[in-house]
Write a protein that holds these residues in place. Structure first.
Motif, PDB file in Angstrom:
ATOM      1  N   GLU A   1      -9.114   5.486 -11.652  1.00  0.00           N
ATOM      2  CA  GLU A   1      -8.279   4.997 -12.792  1.00  0.00           C
ATOM      3  C   GLU A   1      -7.343   5.820 -13.285  1.00  0.00           C
ATOM      4  O   GLU A   1      -6.155   5.755 -13.378  1.00  0.00           O
ATOM      5  N   GLN A   2      -7.920   6.768 -13.839  1.00  0.00           N
ATOM      6  CA  GLN A   2      -7.276   8.099 -14.475  1.00  0.00           C
ATOM      7  C   GLN A   2      -6.237   8.775 -13.715  1.00  0.00           C
ATOM      8  O   GLN A   2      -5.115   8.965 -13.899  1.00  0.00           O
ATOM      9  N   ALA A   3      -6.814   8.939 -12.337  1.00  0.00           N
ATOM     10  CA  ALA A   3      -6.070   9.763 -11.444  1.00  0.00           C
ATOM     11  C   ALA A   3      -4.756   8.857 -10.856  1.00  0.00           C
ATOM     12  O   ALA A   3      -3.435   9.611 -10.801  1.00  0.00           O
ATOM     13  N   LEU A   4      -5.047   7.664 -10.783  1.00  0.00           N
ATOM     14  CA  LEU A   4      -3.735   6.927 -10.177  1.00  0.00           C
ATOM     15  C   LEU A   4      -2.753   6.551 -11.241  1.00  0.00           C
ATOM     16  O   LEU A   4      -1.616   6.184 -11.180  1.00  0.00           O
ATOM     17  N   ARG A   5      -2.978   7.044 -12.593  1.00  0.00           N
ATOM     18  CA  ARG A   5      -1.940   7.022 -13.530  1.00  0.00           C
ATOM     19  C   ARG A   5      -0.835   8.035 -12.986  1.00  0.00           C
ATOM     20  O   ARG A   5       0.217   7.675 -13.254  1.00  0.00           O
ATOM     21  N   TYR A   6      -1.142   9.166 -12.772  1.00  0.00           N
ATOM     22  CA  TYR A   6      -0.207  10.263 -12.336  1.00  0.00           C
ATOM     23  C   TYR A   6       0.427   9.657 -11.071  1.00  0.00           C
ATOM     24  O   TYR A   6       1.691   9.867 -10.987  1.00  0.00           O
ATOM     25  N   GLN A   7      -0.130   9.256 -10.001  1.00  0.00           N
ATOM     26  CA  GLN A   7       0.292   8.736  -8.860  1.00  0.00           C
ATOM     27  C   GLN A   7       1.258   7.557  -9.192  1.00  0.00           C
ATOM     28  O   GLN A   7       2.507   7.677  -8.655  1.00  0.00           O
ATOM     29  N   LYS A   8       1.095   6.640  -9.942  1.00  0.00           N
ATOM     30  CA  LYS A   8       1.727   5.458 -10.231  1.00  0.00           C
ATOM     31  C   LYS A   8       3.024   5.868 -10.990  1.00  0.00           C
ATOM     32  O   LYS A   8       4.257   5.410 -10.735  1.00  0.00           O
ATOM     33  N   LEU A   9       3.027   6.882 -11.996  1.00  0.00           N
ATOM     34  CA  LEU A   9       4.369   7.295 -12.649  1.00  0.00           C
ATOM     35  C   LEU A   9       5.075   8.040 -11.574  1.00  0.00           C
ATOM     36  O   LEU A   9       6.371   7.650 -11.645  1.00  0.00           O
ATOM     37  N   VAL A  10       4.682   8.953 -10.603  1.00  0.00           N
ATOM     38  CA  VAL A  10       5.414   9.369  -9.628  1.00  0.00           C
ATOM     39  C   VAL A  10       6.069   8.300  -8.998  1.00  0.00           C
ATOM     40  O   VAL A  10       7.111   8.582  -8.419  1.00  0.00           O
ATOM     41  N   LYS A  11       5.229   7.245  -8.597  1.00  0.00           N
ATOM     42  CA  LYS A  11       5.768   6.191  -7.580  1.00  0.00           C
ATOM     43  C   LYS A  11       6.908   5.506  -8.358  1.00  0.00           C
ATOM     44  O   LYS A  11       8.029   5.200  -7.783  1.00  0.00           O
ATOM     45  N   ARG A  12       6.555   5.235  -9.587  1.00  0.00           N
ATOM     46  CA  ARG A  12       7.807   4.255 -10.467  1.00  0.00           C
ATOM     47  C   ARG A  12       8.889   5.238 -10.514  1.00  0.00           C
ATOM     48  O   ARG A  12      10.252   4.624 -10.411  1.00  0.00           O
ATOM     49  N   HIS A  13       8.881   6.517 -10.748  1.00  0.00           N
ATOM     50  CA  HIS A  13      10.158   7.462 -10.971  1.00  0.00           C
ATOM     51  C   HIS A  13      10.763   7.478  -9.553  1.00  0.00           C
ATOM     52  O   HIS A  13      11.829   7.549  -9.798  1.00  0.00           O
ATOM     53  N   ASN A  14      10.117   7.568  -8.551  1.00  0.00           N
ATOM     54  CA  ASN A  14      10.504   7.814  -7.286  1.00  0.00           C
ATOM     55  C   ASN A  14      11.398   6.459  -6.905  1.00  0.00           C
ATOM     56  O   ASN A  14      12.531   6.557  -6.450  1.00  0.00           O
ATOM     57  N   GLU A  15      11.040   5.347  -7.234  1.00  0.00           N
ATOM     58  CA  GLU A  15      11.730   4.162  -6.960  1.00  0.00           C
ATOM     59  C   GLU A  15      12.807   4.032  -7.990  1.00  0.00           C
ATOM     60  O   GLU A  15      13.975   3.483  -7.413  1.00  0.00           O
ATOM     61  N   ARG A  16      12.903   4.430  -9.165  1.00  0.00           N
ATOM     62  CA  ARG A  16      14.272   4.328  -9.962  1.00  0.00           C
ATOM     63  C   ARG A  16      15.049   5.243  -9.480  1.00  0.00           C
ATOM     64  O   ARG A  16      16.168   5.097  -9.358  1.00  0.00           O
ATOM     65  N   MET A  17      14.487   6.327  -8.725  1.00  0.00           N
ATOM     66  CA  MET A  17      15.703   7.559  -8.269  1.00  0.00           C
ATOM     67  C   MET A  17      16.190   6.945  -7.009  1.00  0.00           C
ATOM     68  O   MET A  17      17.499   6.876  -6.577  1.00  0.00           O
ATOM     69  N   GLU A  18      15.548   6.051  -6.406  1.00  0.00           N
ATOM     70  CA  GLU A  18      16.000   5.609  -4.967  1.00  0.00           C
ATOM     71  C   GLU A  18      17.035   4.393  -5.504  1.00  0.00           C
ATOM     72  O   GLU A  18      17.839   4.241  -4.827  1.00  0.00           O
ATOM     73  N   LYS A  19      16.896   3.650  -6.371  1.00  0.00           N
ATOM     74  CA  LYS A  19      17.734   2.557  -6.792  1.00  0.00           C
ATOM     75  C   LYS A  19      18.908   3.234  -7.384  1.00  0.00           C
ATOM     76  O   LYS A  19      19.876   2.622  -7.012  1.00  0.00           O
ATOM     77  N   LYS A  20      18.819   4.244  -8.016  1.00  0.00           N
ATOM     78  CA  LYS A  20      20.012   4.847  -8.417  1.00  0.00           C
ATOM     79  C   LYS A  20      20.806   5.666  -7.334  1.00  0.00           C
ATOM     80  O   LYS A  20      22.108   5.439  -7.225  1.00  0.00           O
ATOM     81  N   MET A  21      20.039   6.080  -6.315  1.00  0.00           N
ATOM     82  CA  MET A  21      20.819   6.538  -5.061  1.00  0.00           C
ATOM     83  C   MET A  21      21.582   5.488  -4.328  1.00  0.00           C
ATOM     84  O   MET A  21      22.584   5.521  -3.734  1.00  0.00           O
ATOM     85  N   ALA A  22      20.799   4.311  -4.207  1.00  0.00           N
ATOM     86  CA  ALA A  22      21.401   2.902  -3.519  1.00  0.00           C
ATOM     87  C   ALA A  22      22.736   2.533  -4.253  1.00  0.00           C
ATOM     88  O   ALA A  22      23.570   2.337  -3.677  1.00  0.00           O
ATOM     89  N   GLU A  23      22.647   2.712  -5.561  1.00  0.00           N
ATOM     90  CA  GLU A  23      23.939   2.094  -6.281  1.00  0.00           C
ATOM     91  C   GLU A  23      24.991   3.258  -6.241  1.00  0.00           C
ATOM     92  O   GLU A  23      25.922   2.784  -5.905  1.00  0.00           O
ATOM     93  N   ALA A  24      24.685   4.475  -6.056  1.00  0.00           N
ATOM     94  CA  ALA A  24      25.533   5.627  -5.925  1.00  0.00           C
ATOM     95  C   ALA A  24      26.304   5.471  -4.564  1.00  0.00           C
ATOM     96  O   ALA A  24      27.344   5.503  -4.289  1.00  0.00           O
ATOM     97  N   THR A  25      25.219   5.188  -3.678  1.00  0.00           N
ATOM     98  CA  THR A  25      25.743   5.197  -2.051  1.00  0.00           C
ATOM     99  C   THR A  25      26.595   3.898  -2.003  1.00  0.00           C
ATOM    100  O   THR A  25      27.788   3.824  -1.293  1.00  0.00           O
ATOM    101  N   LYS A  26      26.372   2.782  -2.537  1.00  0.00           N
ATOM    102  CA  LYS A  26      26.939   1.349  -2.521  1.00  0.00           C
ATOM    103  C   LYS A  26      28.638   1.828  -3.323  1.00  0.00           C
ATOM    104  O   LYS A  26      29.608   1.380  -2.722  1.00  0.00           O
TER     105      LYS A  26
END
Length: 167
Positions: free
Chosen positions: A66-91
């Motif tokens: 549970e404690q370790a996955l807090r780090y992994q989840k944050l990285v995942k959310r941050h990566n998804e946000r960056m992907e959304k921003k990149m998709a908007e920039a590409t659009k």
């Protein structure tokens, strides 16, 4: 937080004794460690670092999952946000380059509709434009040039007939 460590990245683990994530780096000669006490520190990493952490899952003991996955989840959310921003920039970039088809409520402009397509150097290297040119654009250009030639010939014959009638 250290930036651009992805080149030397070897792995990351959750340390249950100190309750921190440890990022292990090896540059070929020496080992270095980045101790991350709070998952929010990972937000300060560069995009490449986030991608590296995202694709290389954190190692942990099952008891500390549970404690370790807090780090992994944050990285995942941050990566998804960056992907959304990149998709908007590409659009936006595609819209600027007129690569995408976007709905509009405007009526067509006759002069633009009759414009004969041409290949330009600005389209070099753009796969979508090249495929459009090969499949549709050059054929449309030939058809439109033929139509204009027919129109010119028809007008020339009409003028000639009128000239002959006057004589």
């Amino acid at each position: 937080m250290e930036q651009d460590f992805y080149r030397d990245f070897k792995g990351w683990v959750f340390n249950p004794k100190t309750c921190e994530a440890v990022i292990m780096l090896f540059d070929g000669k020496t080992w270095r460690y980045i101790h991350v006490l709070d998952p929010m520190w990972l937000v300060n990493c560069s995009k490449k670092d986030i991608e590296c952490l995202f694709f290389n899952k954190i190692m942990y003991y099952e008891a500390n999952k549970e404690q370790a996955l807090r780090y992994q989840k944050l990285v995942k959310r941050h990566n998804e946000r960056m992907e959304k921003k990149m998709a908007e920039a590409t659009k936006r970039a595609r819209w600027r380059l007129e690569l995408g088809s976007f709905e509009t409520n405007q009526t067509p402009i006759e002069s633009e509709e009759r414009k004969i397509p041409r290949w330009s150097k600005s389209m070099d290297g753009i796969k979508e434009k090249y495929e459009w040119w090969i499949n549709e654009g050059r054929h449309e250009r030939k058809r439109m040039l033929a139509e204009r030639a027919e129109e010119r010939e028809r007008k020339r014959k009409y003028r000639e007939r009128r000239r002959n009638m006057k004589e």
